[in-house]
Design a protein around this motif. Structure first.
Motif: not given
Length: 251
Positions: A5, A30, A33-34
């Motif tokens: 993030r 965190e 995300v990818k």
């Protein structure tokens, strides 16, 4: 690339990136995300913290060659498909001969997608690999580069890394990062530091120690200094022999 993030890690090949990847997967506070291994960032987010690894170019080439002796790696796979597996036939003793081959611009396409003969005339494979990750839009802009000055000007204005981890001091550098910019982005700083200090190296070549002991001839070493001069000047200016070579050359 491991994108979270508020931060993103770029995976420069053969520089200790598997170690850092496993660390982040274990300790990041965190969610991921990818993930796209060795990929460049499509769109830089100015609000994110970006970091990457680097490694002394000669040792990077030694590692890459040793990895090929083990029958591993994308360069070995590409060269084998092109019928060039004989470049590894002499074992560790063939390192300098292999180096002269891969540093020849006409063989650039055997080494990686996007690394063209034109680009190879201006920089070595290790500089290319680093800049395509660390410099925004580098790969797309590369066909327009005509001189080394073009490359230097573009990288100065588009470089976006916030931190660089040296493979040679990876544990120490990663500890500093965890105790600094990543302190609020890991689940537990003390546990993270303990893992970094205790976990063995990951993904090392079985032939690496043997290849490290093979001397490089001066012609091949001079080629590395020439092709990878930017990485040496920025990160390894005190590498043995580089200062003397640089004193005789004009950039």
């Amino acid at each position: 690339m491991l994108e979270f993030r508020t931060y993103c890690y770029l995976q420069n090949q053969k520089t200790g990136c598997t170690f850092v990847e496993q660390f982040l997967r274990k300790f990041s506070a965190e969610p991921l995300v990818k993930f796209d291994k060795h990929a460049a960032v499509a769109q830089r987010d100015p609000a994110k913290f970006y970091f990457i690894n680097v490694r002394e170019p000669l040792e990077l080439y030694r590692s890459l060659y040793a990895y090929g002796l083990d029958g591993k790696g994308t360069v070995w796979e590409r060269m084998t498909k092109l019928g060039l597996q004989h470049m590894y036939a002499k074992g560790p003793e063939g390192f300098s001969h292999w180096l002269r081959f891969v540093l020849d611009p006409k063989h650039a396409l055997a080494l990686g997608n996007g690394y063209t003969t034109a680009s190879a005339q201006l920089m070595g494979l290790m500089t290319w690999r680093f800049y395509r990750l660390a410099v925004a839009g580098f790969e797309a802009a590369a066909p327009s580069f005509k001189t080394r000055k073009d490359v230097n000007d573009f990288t100065r204005s588009h470089y976006f890394m916030n931190n660089v981890l040296k493979q040679e001091t990876l544990r120490e550098d990663l500890v500093k990062l965890v105790q600094g910019p990543l302190a609020n982005r890991v689940t537990d700083v003390d546990d993270a530091v303990a893992w970094i200090e205790a976990t063995p190296r990951i993904n090392a070549s079985a032939s690496l120690t043997e290849a490290d002991n093979v001397p490089i001839d001066q012609e091949a070493l001079q080629l590395i200094f020439s092709k990878e001069r930017r990485l040496y000047r920025i990160f390894y200016p005190d590498a043995e022999g580089f200062a003397q070579w640089r004193a005789t050359k004009e950039d």
